[in-house]
Design a protein around this motif. Structure first.
Motif, PDB file in Angstrom:
ATOM      1  N   LEU A  22      42.018  46.475  41.009  1.00  0.00           N
ATOM      2  CA  LEU A  22      42.442  45.356  41.851  1.00  0.00           C
ATOM      3  C   LEU A  22      41.231  44.526  42.261  1.00  0.00           C
ATOM      4  O   LEU A  22      41.263  43.300  42.219  1.00  0.00           O
ATOM      5  N   ARG A  23      40.140  45.193  42.619  1.00  0.00           N
ATOM      6  CA  ARG A  23      38.917  44.475  43.010  1.00  0.00           C
ATOM      7  C   ARG A  23      38.403  43.608  41.857  1.00  0.00           C
ATOM      8  O   ARG A  23      38.056  42.440  42.055  1.00  0.00           O
ATOM      9  N   ASP A  24      38.355  44.172  40.651  1.00  0.00           N
ATOM     10  CA  ASP A  24      37.909  43.414  39.470  1.00  0.00           C
ATOM     11  C   ASP A  24      38.755  42.154  39.287  1.00  0.00           C
ATOM     12  O   ASP A  24      38.234  41.072  39.032  1.00  0.00           O
ATOM     13  N   LEU A  25      40.060  42.320  39.402  1.00  0.00           N
ATOM     14  CA  LEU A  25      40.983  41.194  39.195  1.00  0.00           C
ATOM     15  C   LEU A  25      40.770  40.113  40.244  1.00  0.00           C
ATOM     16  O   LEU A  25      40.684  38.928  39.912  1.00  0.00           O
ATOM     17  N   LEU A  26      40.674  40.509  41.501  1.00  0.00           N
ATOM     18  CA  LEU A  26      40.515  39.528  42.571  1.00  0.00           C
ATOM     19  C   LEU A  26      39.207  38.756  42.436  1.00  0.00           C
ATOM     20  O   LEU A  26      39.176  37.541  42.642  1.00  0.00           O
ATOM     21  N   LEU A  27      38.132  39.450  42.063  1.00  0.00           N
ATOM     22  CA  LEU A  27      36.848  38.764  41.853  1.00  0.00           C
ATOM     23  C   LEU A  27      36.934  37.841  40.637  1.00  0.00           C
ATOM     24  O   LEU A  27      36.414  36.722  40.663  1.00  0.00           O
ATOM     25  N   LEU A  29      39.509  36.278  39.622  1.00  0.00           N
ATOM     26  CA  LEU A  29      40.304  35.116  40.015  1.00  0.00           C
ATOM     27  C   LEU A  29      39.616  34.258  41.075  1.00  0.00           C
ATOM     28  O   LEU A  29      40.129  33.213  41.456  1.00  0.00           O
ATOM     29  N   GLY A  30      38.452  34.709  41.559  1.00  0.00           N
ATOM     30  CA  GLY A  30      37.664  33.899  42.478  1.00  0.00           C
ATOM     31  C   GLY A  30      38.028  34.029  43.946  1.00  0.00           C
ATOM     32  O   GLY A  30      37.690  33.154  44.743  1.00  0.00           O
ATOM     33  N   PHE A  31      38.699  35.098  44.329  1.00  0.00           N
ATOM     34  CA  PHE A  31      39.078  35.278  45.728  1.00  0.00           C
ATOM     35  C   PHE A  31      37.917  35.836  46.543  1.00  0.00           C
ATOM     36  O   PHE A  31      37.146  36.653  46.057  1.00  0.00           O
ATOM     37  N   ASN A  32      37.843  35.405  47.800  1.00  0.00           N
ATOM     38  CA  ASN A  32      36.928  35.997  48.771  1.00  0.00           C
ATOM     39  C   ASN A  32      37.639  37.225  49.324  1.00  0.00           C
ATOM     40  O   ASN A  32      38.664  37.107  49.997  1.00  0.00           O
ATOM     41  N   LEU A  33      37.133  38.406  49.030  1.00  0.00           N
ATOM     42  CA  LEU A  33      37.822  39.645  49.371  1.00  0.00           C
ATOM     43  C   LEU A  33      37.989  39.830  50.878  1.00  0.00           C
ATOM     44  O   LEU A  33      38.868  40.572  51.317  1.00  0.00           O
ATOM     45  N   TYR A  50      40.597  48.745  47.169  1.00  0.00           N
ATOM     46  CA  TYR A  50      40.699  47.809  46.039  1.00  0.00           C
ATOM     47  C   TYR A  50      40.157  48.390  44.731  1.00  0.00           C
ATOM     48  O   TYR A  50      40.700  48.134  43.674  1.00  0.00           O
ATOM     49  N   THR A  51      39.073  49.162  44.789  1.00  0.00           N
ATOM     50  CA  THR A  51      38.496  49.682  43.550  1.00  0.00           C
ATOM     51  C   THR A  51      39.321  50.825  42.973  1.00  0.00           C
ATOM     52  O   THR A  51      39.237  51.109  41.785  1.00  0.00           O
ATOM     53  N   SER A  52      40.133  51.488  43.797  1.00  0.00           N
ATOM     54  CA  SER A  52      40.904  52.636  43.302  1.00  0.00           C
ATOM     55  C   SER A  52      42.288  52.256  42.795  1.00  0.00           C
ATOM     56  O   SER A  52      42.985  53.094  42.224  1.00  0.00           O
ATOM     57  N   VAL A  53      42.704  50.995  42.980  1.00  0.00           N
ATOM     58  CA  VAL A  53      44.012  50.557  42.491  1.00  0.00           C
ATOM     59  C   VAL A  53      43.858  50.079  41.053  1.00  0.00           C
ATOM     60  O   VAL A  53      43.161  49.102  40.781  1.00  0.00           O
ATOM     61  N   ILE A  61      51.681  42.209  42.440  1.00  0.00           N
ATOM     62  CA  ILE A  61      50.818  42.027  43.604  1.00  0.00           C
ATOM     63  C   ILE A  61      51.119  40.677  44.232  1.00  0.00           C
ATOM     64  O   ILE A  61      51.456  39.717  43.545  1.00  0.00           O
ATOM     65  N   GLU A  62      51.028  40.646  45.533  1.00  0.00           N
ATOM     66  CA  GLU A  62      51.140  39.410  46.303  1.00  0.00           C
ATOM     67  C   GLU A  62      49.806  39.230  47.000  1.00  0.00           C
ATOM     68  O   GLU A  62      49.278  40.168  47.609  1.00  0.00           O
ATOM     69  N   ILE A  63      49.250  38.028  46.898  1.00  0.00           N
ATOM     70  CA  ILE A  63      47.957  37.734  47.510  1.00  0.00           C
ATOM     71  C   ILE A  63      48.194  36.667  48.583  1.00  0.00           C
ATOM     72  O   ILE A  63      48.693  35.590  48.283  1.00  0.00           O
ATOM     73  N   ILE A  64      47.847  37.017  49.807  1.00  0.00           N
ATOM     74  CA  ILE A  64      47.998  36.088  50.920  1.00  0.00           C
ATOM     75  C   ILE A  64      46.599  35.709  51.380  1.00  0.00           C
ATOM     76  O   ILE A  64      45.786  36.569  51.709  1.00  0.00           O
TER      77      ILE A  64
END
Length: 70
Positions: A22-27, A29-33, A50-53, A61-64
Protein backbone atom coordinates in the motif's frame (compact mmCIF):
# COMPACT_ATOMS: atom_id res chain seq x y z
CA UNK A 1 0.30 -9.62 -17.37
CA UNK A 2 1.07 -12.27 -14.73
CA UNK A 3 2.94 -9.77 -12.57
CA UNK A 4 -0.04 -7.41 -12.40
CA UNK A 5 -3.37 -7.50 -10.62
CA UNK A 6 -6.40 -5.24 -10.80
CA UNK A 7 -7.43 -3.38 -7.68
CA UNK A 8 -9.99 -0.61 -7.27
CA UNK A 9 -8.97 2.86 -6.10
CA UNK A 10 -11.94 5.03 -5.17
CA UNK A 11 -14.08 2.75 -7.33
CA UNK A 12 -11.86 2.92 -10.43
CA UNK A 13 -9.95 -0.12 -11.69
CA UNK A 14 -6.17 0.19 -11.48
CA UNK A 15 -3.54 -2.32 -12.59
CA UNK A 16 -0.61 -2.57 -10.20
CA UNK A 17 2.28 -4.94 -9.66
CA UNK A 18 1.26 -7.88 -7.51
CA UNK A 19 4.11 -7.26 -5.06
CA UNK A 20 3.37 -3.57 -4.36
CA UNK A 21 2.59 -2.63 -0.80
CA UNK A 22 0.00 0.00 0.00
CA UNK A 23 2.85 2.39 0.84
CA UNK A 24 4.54 1.72 -2.53
CA UNK A 25 1.29 2.41 -4.36
CA UNK A 26 0.51 5.63 -2.51
CA UNK A 27 4.02 7.00 -3.11
CA UNK A 28 3.81 5.96 -6.79
CA UNK A 29 0.54 7.90 -7.08
CA UNK A 30 2.14 10.96 -5.46
CA UNK A 31 0.21 11.09 -2.19
CA UNK A 32 1.56 12.75 0.94
CA UNK A 33 1.26 9.87 3.40
CA UNK A 34 0.72 12.25 6.32
CA UNK A 35 -2.34 13.95 4.81
CA UNK A 36 -4.51 11.01 3.75
CA UNK A 37 -6.75 8.39 5.30
CA UNK A 38 -6.89 5.01 3.59
CA UNK A 39 -9.61 2.41 3.78
CA UNK A 40 -8.60 -1.06 2.58
CA UNK A 41 -11.48 -3.48 1.94
CA UNK A 42 -13.67 -1.35 4.23
CA UNK A 43 -11.11 -1.21 7.07
CA UNK A 44 -9.20 1.93 8.05
CA UNK A 45 -5.44 1.36 7.71
CA UNK A 46 -3.00 3.11 10.03
CA UNK A 47 0.09 4.77 8.54
CA UNK A 48 2.28 2.28 10.42
CA UNK A 49 0.54 -0.59 8.57
CA UNK A 50 1.00 0.73 5.01
CA UNK A 51 4.11 -1.37 4.30
CA UNK A 52 2.47 -4.60 5.50
CA UNK A 53 -0.65 -4.31 3.30
CA UNK A 54 -0.15 -6.29 0.09
CA UNK A 55 -2.86 -6.46 -2.55
CA UNK A 56 -4.91 -9.34 -3.90
CA UNK A 57 -6.94 -9.36 -7.11
CA UNK A 58 -10.04 -7.10 -6.87
CA UNK A 59 -9.07 -5.52 -3.54
CA UNK A 60 -10.58 -2.11 -2.94
CA UNK A 61 -9.02 0.98 -1.42
CA UNK A 62 -10.54 4.37 -0.75
CA UNK A 63 -8.18 7.31 -0.36
CA UNK A 64 -9.45 10.37 1.48
CA UNK A 65 -7.28 13.49 1.31
CA UNK A 66 -7.25 15.71 4.37
CA UNK A 67 -7.28 19.36 3.33
CA UNK A 68 -6.27 22.06 5.75
CA UNK A 69 -8.18 25.30 5.65
CA UNK A 70 -8.27 28.62 7.33
Amino acid sequence: MENYITIYINGEPFNCQNNMSLRDLLLYLGFNLNSIIVEYNKQIVLLSQYTSVLFNQNDSIEIITIVGGG
